[in-house]
Scaffold this motif. Structure first.
Motif, PDB file in Angstrom:
ATOM      1  N   ALA A  18       0.930  -1.208   0.167  1.00 14.47           N
ATOM      2  CA  ALA A  18      -0.008   0.104  -0.059  1.00 14.47           C
ATOM      3  C   ALA A  18       0.857   1.249  -0.118  1.00 14.47           C
ATOM      4  O   ALA A  18       0.609   2.151  -0.771  1.00 14.47           O
ATOM      5  N   LEU A  19       2.042   1.257   0.804  1.00 12.35           N
ATOM      6  CA  LEU A  19       2.890   2.477   0.999  1.00 12.35           C
ATOM      7  C   LEU A  19       3.592   2.499  -0.675  1.00 12.35           C
ATOM      8  O   LEU A  19       3.593   3.593  -1.122  1.00 12.35           O
ATOM      9  N   PHE A  20       4.042   1.351  -1.035  1.00 13.38           N
ATOM     10  CA  PHE A  20       4.559   1.462  -2.657  1.00 13.38           C
ATOM     11  C   PHE A  20       3.664   2.060  -3.611  1.00 13.38           C
ATOM     12  O   PHE A  20       4.032   2.974  -4.175  1.00 13.38           O
ATOM     13  N   ARG A  21       2.375   1.563  -3.506  1.00 12.75           N
ATOM     14  CA  ARG A  21       1.525   1.951  -4.567  1.00 12.75           C
ATOM     15  C   ARG A  21       0.922   3.532  -4.464  1.00 12.75           C
ATOM     16  O   ARG A  21       0.727   4.274  -5.293  1.00 12.75           O
ATOM     17  N   ALA A  22       1.054   3.885  -3.154  1.00 12.11           N
ATOM     18  CA  ALA A  22       0.702   5.498  -2.743  1.00 12.11           C
ATOM     19  C   ALA A  22       2.065   6.245  -3.136  1.00 12.11           C
ATOM     20  O   ALA A  22       1.775   7.511  -3.662  1.00 12.11           O
ATOM     21  N   MET A  63      -3.656  -8.874  -5.435  1.00  9.58           N
ATOM     22  CA  MET A  63      -5.089  -9.014  -5.448  1.00  9.58           C
ATOM     23  C   MET A  63      -5.618  -7.838  -4.490  1.00  9.58           C
ATOM     24  O   MET A  63      -4.954  -7.471  -3.869  1.00  9.58           O
ATOM     25  N   ASP A  64      -6.989  -7.631  -4.899  1.00  7.25           N
ATOM     26  CA  ASP A  64      -7.447  -6.438  -3.942  1.00  7.25           C
ATOM     27  C   ASP A  64      -7.611  -6.752  -2.669  1.00  7.25           C
ATOM     28  O   ASP A  64      -7.598  -8.167  -2.371  1.00  7.25           O
ATOM     29  N   PRO A  65      -7.688  -6.061  -1.789  1.00  2.00           N
ATOM     30  CA  PRO A  65      -7.901  -6.301  -0.314  1.00  2.00           C
ATOM     31  C   PRO A  65      -8.988  -7.276  -0.023  1.00  2.00           C
ATOM     32  O   PRO A  65      -8.596  -7.934   1.008  1.00  2.00           O
TER      33      PRO A  65
END
Length: 199
Positions: free
Chosen positions: A52-56, A111-113
């Protein structure tokens, strides 16, 4: 009583961008926390996973300033100079997002959460911004400030070389100077102008 927040999400993301650019997707969250001067736990209170950090961190900005400016440029000023400005802005934005995008390309989508399957892909910022440029060029053509032409092709002819210019500088590890950017943007528009200038 909880301590007040002293660092913004954007400050954490800036540290993450620096570390991800240097170390790739296997970057350490401990190193990111050290650079941001916070605890690793503080990162995970804001971003539940490293992914999530990477994607943000690699997500491009919402709508860039130059795209928001386009409506105000319709029918205003010298169109040729406006296009040089647009080309410069495409280059500047590309310098910010392409290195991060390249790191992101190496990361497989999760995958999505909910576990229901791959997340729905977001609209490409390049396609979104190019569509806005097409709209701007169509409005200029409708006002007679641009020769009737395929404005989608003209937008692609502005975007493509700007992206290639930045990619080349990344691959050869030769940073672009403001003079390089200005000279390229002006030469690019000059090369296109004879084909699109009003009669």
């Amino acid at each position: 009583m909880a301590r007040p927040v002293t660092i913004s999400d954007e400050q954490i993301l800036e540290a993450a961008r620096t570390v991800f650019l240097r170390d790739g997707v296997n970057a350490s969250t401990i190193e990111i926390a050290r650079l941001a001067r916070i605890s690793e736990a503080s990162i995970f209170r804001r971003f539940p996973t490293k992914d999530a950090l990477f994607r943000a961190a690699v997500k491009p900005p919402a709508v860039p300033a130059w795209v928001r400016e386009l409506d105000g440029l319709v029918g205003v000023g010298d169109l040729r100079e406006n296009l040089v400005h647009v080309a410069r802005q495409i280059i500047h934005l590309s310098q910010q997002i392409l290195p991060l995008a390249m790191v992101g390309w190496g990361n497989k989508p999760d995958m999505d959460p909910s576990g229901a399957g791959p997340s729905e892909p977001e609209e490409s910022p390049i396609l979104r911004d190019r569509r806005r440029l097409v709209h701007y060029l169509a409005q200029e053509a409708a006002r007679g400030r641009l020769r009737p032409c395929d404005v989608d092709v003209v937008a692609r002819m502005l975007f493509g070389p700007c992206l290639t210019f930045v990619m080349e500088s990344i691959f050869v590890k030769q940073p672009l100077t403001p003079g390089d950017v200005d000279a390229f943007a002006r030469s690019l528009v000059d090369a296109l102008w004879d084909g699109i200038a009003p009669a």
